[in-house]
Write a protein that holds these residues in place. Structure first.
Motif, PDB file in Angstrom:
ATOM      1  N   GLY A  66       0.808  -1.212   0.000  1.00 34.90           N
ATOM      2  CA  GLY A  66       0.000   0.000   0.000  1.00 34.90           C
ATOM      3  C   GLY A  66       0.843   1.264   0.000  1.00 34.90           C
ATOM      4  O   GLY A  66       0.546   2.222  -0.720  1.00 34.90           O
ATOM      5  N   LYS A  67       1.897   1.277   0.784  1.00 32.19           N
ATOM      6  CA  LYS A  67       2.791   2.446   0.816  1.00 32.19           C
ATOM      7  C   LYS A  67       3.507   2.631  -0.518  1.00 32.19           C
ATOM      8  O   LYS A  67       3.629   3.751  -1.026  1.00 32.19           O
ATOM      9  N   LYS A  68       3.989   1.530  -1.083  1.00 31.29           N
ATOM     10  CA  LYS A  68       4.667   1.614  -2.382  1.00 31.29           C
ATOM     11  C   LYS A  68       3.710   2.137  -3.445  1.00 31.29           C
ATOM     12  O   LYS A  68       4.078   2.967  -4.286  1.00 31.29           O
ATOM     13  N   TYR A  69       2.474   1.619  -3.409  1.00 29.65           N
ATOM     14  CA  TYR A  69       1.501   2.072  -4.399  1.00 29.65           C
ATOM     15  C   TYR A  69       1.199   3.550  -4.225  1.00 29.65           C
ATOM     16  O   TYR A  69       1.129   4.302  -5.207  1.00 29.65           O
ATOM     17  N   ALA A  71       2.996   5.968  -3.064  1.00 33.05           N
ATOM     18  CA  ALA A  71       4.100   6.780  -3.591  1.00 33.05           C
ATOM     19  C   ALA A  71       4.097   6.765  -5.116  1.00 33.05           C
ATOM     20  O   ALA A  71       4.304   7.801  -5.769  1.00 33.05           O
ATOM     21  N   PHE A  72       3.839   5.578  -5.695  1.00 31.24           N
ATOM     22  CA  PHE A  72       3.809   5.496  -7.161  1.00 31.24           C
ATOM     23  C   PHE A  72       2.623   6.256  -7.739  1.00 31.24           C
ATOM     24  O   PHE A  72       2.735   6.908  -8.780  1.00 31.24           O
ATOM     25  N   MET A  73       1.475   6.193  -7.060  1.00 29.97           N
ATOM     26  CA  MET A  73       0.282   6.890  -7.535  1.00 29.97           C
ATOM     27  C   MET A  73       0.549   8.387  -7.709  1.00 29.97           C
ATOM     28  O   MET A  73       0.149   8.995  -8.708  1.00 29.97           O
ATOM     29  N   ILE A  74       1.255   8.978  -6.761  1.00 26.35           N
ATOM     30  CA  ILE A  74       1.553  10.405  -6.842  1.00 26.35           C
ATOM     31  C   ILE A  74       2.592  10.669  -7.936  1.00 26.35           C
ATOM     32  O   ILE A  74       2.472  11.629  -8.705  1.00 26.35           O
ATOM     33  N   ASP A  75       3.610   9.818  -8.025  1.00 26.67           N
ATOM     34  CA  ASP A  75       4.570   9.933  -9.134  1.00 26.67           C
ATOM     35  C   ASP A  75       3.844   9.890 -10.474  1.00 26.67           C
ATOM     36  O   ASP A  75       4.116  10.690 -11.380  1.00 26.67           O
ATOM     37  N   LEU A  76       2.938   8.931 -10.606  1.00 29.17           N
ATOM     38  CA  LEU A  76       2.205   8.746 -11.862  1.00 29.17           C
ATOM     39  C   LEU A  76       1.395   9.981 -12.217  1.00 29.17           C
ATOM     40  O   LEU A  76       1.381  10.420 -13.378  1.00 29.17           O
ATOM     41  N   PHE A  77       0.713  10.549 -11.240  1.00 22.54           N
ATOM     42  CA  PHE A  77      -0.086  11.747 -11.471  1.00 22.54           C
ATOM     43  C   PHE A  77       0.796  12.889 -11.978  1.00 22.54           C
ATOM     44  O   PHE A  77       0.478  13.555 -12.970  1.00 22.54           O
TER      45      PHE A  77
END
Length: 291
Positions: A66-69, A71-77
């Motif tokens: 969940g934490k990795k996701y 962080a990735f979700m914000i990078d992706l945005f």
């Protein structure tokens, strides 16, 4: 007048996305801290989806994913909007294609194809990078956004280098109109079907899941080869893509076979690197008797 107002509203966004990548990712790190630890945007949805999808995993493992996701979700945005100022060379340098040669047969035959993929990795950069290769005209089906400003801005960044955007409601009509172009039309096939959509129920990530049948139906109607697009994040800001041909002759396949194949391939990719899939989406909001 509306265009002028939208351009003015977009100026702060352009200022943000113009930051160099190292500083841009520092902004992402800050937003992660704020979003995950203070605001908690969709944390309940993310963790419920993860627990239901991976019942065999421990609480600690679920929390780590969940934490990795998050962080990735914000990078992706932030990466998605970075396209507004990136050069073609810059985005191509960050997206490597591993086995694009398997598409050469279709190019030589001037055969339009259908790309099917999920909300996995950076699908926005993938479409842009593939289009910039110049072998196929990249087209993408899309749903207009409810916010007029965000719809305008998203359309602007997605079409910046000539990617064709086709509204879902007129997809077949528009694909037929463009039949003489060598197109690769992208379908994001892991969206939740609405109650009125035709769907196929199957087990996906340990859950009873309705899968949108539009990709298969259009592929069969137009008899276009179906190719799955894998996306892998090599490191922060860098990706690689590979392709799997699902079928060259969709009309010869049994009902629901194409749908089951691309869903199983996506599932395998998610299990391999779960943090790269869109867990904040309410994928399982419908039950079988509701659709």
């Amino acid at each position: 007048m509306k265009k002028i107002l939208y351009t003015i509203f977009a100026l702060p966004i352009y200022a943000l996305v113009s930051l160099p990548f190292p500083i841009y990712y520092k902004v992402s790190d800050l937003l992660y801290v704020l979003g995950y630890h203070f605001i908690g945007y969709r944390k309940n949805v993310i963790y419920q989806n993860l627990k239901n999808s991976f019942p065999q995993k421990s609480e600690a493992e679920i929390k780590q994913i969940g934490k990795k996701y998050y962080a990735f979700m914000i990078d992706l945005f932030l990466e998605s909007f970075k396209q507004l100022v990136m050069s073609p060379i810059a985005i191509q340098n960050r997206f490597r294609f591993i086995n694009a040669e398997i598409l050469e047969e279709f190019r030589q035959q001037n055969q339009p194809i259908i790309f099917v993929l999920g909300h996995y990795g950076n699908w926005e950069w993938c479409g842009q990078s593939f289009h910039l290769k110049g072998t196929f005209q990249q087209d993408v089906l899309y749903h207009p956004l409810s916010s007029p400003f965000m719809d305008w801005l998203t359309y602007k960044l997605r079409s910046r280098w000539g990617v064709g955007l086709i509204p879902m409601q007129v997809s077949i009509k528009e694909m037929i109109r463009r039949k003489d172009l060598l197109t690769a039309t992208g379908f994001l096939a892991d969206q939740t079907p609405s109650n009125k959509d035709a769907c196929h129920w199957m087990t996906f990530l340990n859950q009873d899941t309705p899968v949108f049948l539009g990709t298969e139906k259009i592929a069969k109607k137009l008899n276009r080869p179906v190719v799955f697009v894998h996306i892998n994040r090599v490191k922060r800001g860098y990706y690689e893509t590979s392709f799997t041909v699902i079928t060259k002759t969709p009309k010869d396949t049994a009902d629901n076979w194409i749908t089951e194949q691309h869903t199983k391939i996506l599932e395998a990719d998610i299990i391999n690197k779960p943090e790269l899939w869109l867990w904040s989406h309410r994928r399982w909001k419908h039950k079988r008797n509701q659709v």
